[in-house]
Enzyme design. Structure first.
Site, mmCIF file in Angstrom:
data_model
loop_
_atom_site.group_PDB
_atom_site.id
_atom_site.type_symbol
_atom_site.label_atom_id
_atom_site.label_comp_id
_atom_site.label_asym_id
_atom_site.label_seq_id
_atom_site.Cartn_x
_atom_site.Cartn_y
_atom_site.Cartn_z
ATOM 1 N N HIS A 63 0.857 -1.274 0.016
ATOM 2 C CA HIS A 63 0.112 -0.023 0.032
ATOM 3 C C HIS A 63 0.716 1.198 0.091
ATOM 4 O O HIS A 63 0.389 2.447 0.505
ATOM 5 C CB HIS A 63 -0.846 0.145 1.126
ATOM 6 N N SER A 120 -3.794 -7.024 -1.486
ATOM 7 C CA SER A 120 -4.670 -6.336 -0.882
ATOM 8 C C SER A 120 -5.073 -4.990 -1.636
ATOM 9 O O SER A 120 -4.412 -4.728 -2.453
ATOM 10 C CB SER A 120 -3.738 -5.826 0.541
ATOM 11 N N GLU A 148 -6.294 1.094 -5.596
ATOM 12 C CA GLU A 148 -5.117 0.474 -5.951
ATOM 13 C C GLU A 148 -5.023 -1.089 -5.363
ATOM 14 O O GLU A 148 -6.190 -1.270 -4.472
ATOM 15 C CB GLU A 148 -3.781 1.134 -5.165
#
Length: 224
Positions: A63, A120, A148
């Site tokens: 992330h 994720s 994303e």
């Protein structure tokens, strides 16, 4: 921005484009670590918008980490295909030929197990049904804005997995020799072909039926 993490079940090496992989960024009707459930159709609007505008969700590592610098938020590749199926959000991506992209690829294809074992998603919940009973999920997400999809180290949900990692590495000399032998060439012919090409066995007549058959078997072997 909300985040939901998913695990990678297995990594398989196969021939194909360099440093590409595919799997699931999310699985429908499955409670994630935050207590949310994503409903089929939740990604439809954001995926349609991405494909029509050309502005696709980013591919990040972890992330973007802490997001304190440009490197943290620099993508490590691109998503080449995103779609919903009956399982969840199916993703196909290609890692960049950069230091971080090559590092991610190396971690994905490690043996006997990948060093990176999670996917994720980062998203904004646009529409959802809140919990009505204590045993219900925290939210049933019916529409999300996908920002994303990241490769992560620690997954929170084992339902979504990477199914394949494709390598640009071709046949080894040993693999090629075995393919030629399987196709019907002798060991001497196989070694000669690998060293000098098919002209090395040019003493055979061009219309030799055995050679044609062997070539056909070779093409079939390589295709498999």
């Amino acid at each position: 921005m909300d985040r939901a993490s998913f695990g990678l079940r297995e990594v398989k090496l196969a021939g194909g484009d360099a440093m590409t992989f595919s799997g699931y960024g999310a699985v429908f009707d499955n409670v994630d670590s935050c207590g949310d459930v994503i409903i089929k159709g939740a990604f439809t609007e954001t995926l349609d918008r991405a494909k029509s505008s050309g502005q696709w969700p980013a591919m990040l590592m972890q992330h973007g980490g802490l997001g304190l610098g440009a490197d943290d938020m620099t993508p490590v590749g691109i998503w080449t295909d995103l779609e919903e199926d009956n399982i969840g959000l199916k993703v196909t991506g290609k890692l960049a030929d950069t230091t971080r992209g090559r590092e991610a690829y190396a971690l994905l294809k490690m043996e006997p197990r990948p060093a990176i074992d999670g996917l994720s998603i980062g998203y904004i919940a646009k529409s959802y049904e809140p919990r009505s009973r204590p045993e219900d999920p925290r939210r049933k997400l019916t529409k999300v804005d996908l920002l994303e999809v990241s490769l992560v180290t620690f997954p929170a949900n084992a339902k979504a997995r990477i199914g394949a990692v494709k390598s640009a590495v071709g046949l080894t000399v040993k693999d090629a020799e075995e393919a030629l032998r399987d196709a019907g060439f002798s060991r001497m012919e196989a070694k000669a072909i690998l060293a000098k090409g098919f002209k090395a066995i040019g003493q055979r007549e061009a219309g030799d039926g055995d050679q044609v058959a062997a070539l056909q078997r070779l093409i079939s072997t390589i295709s498999r």
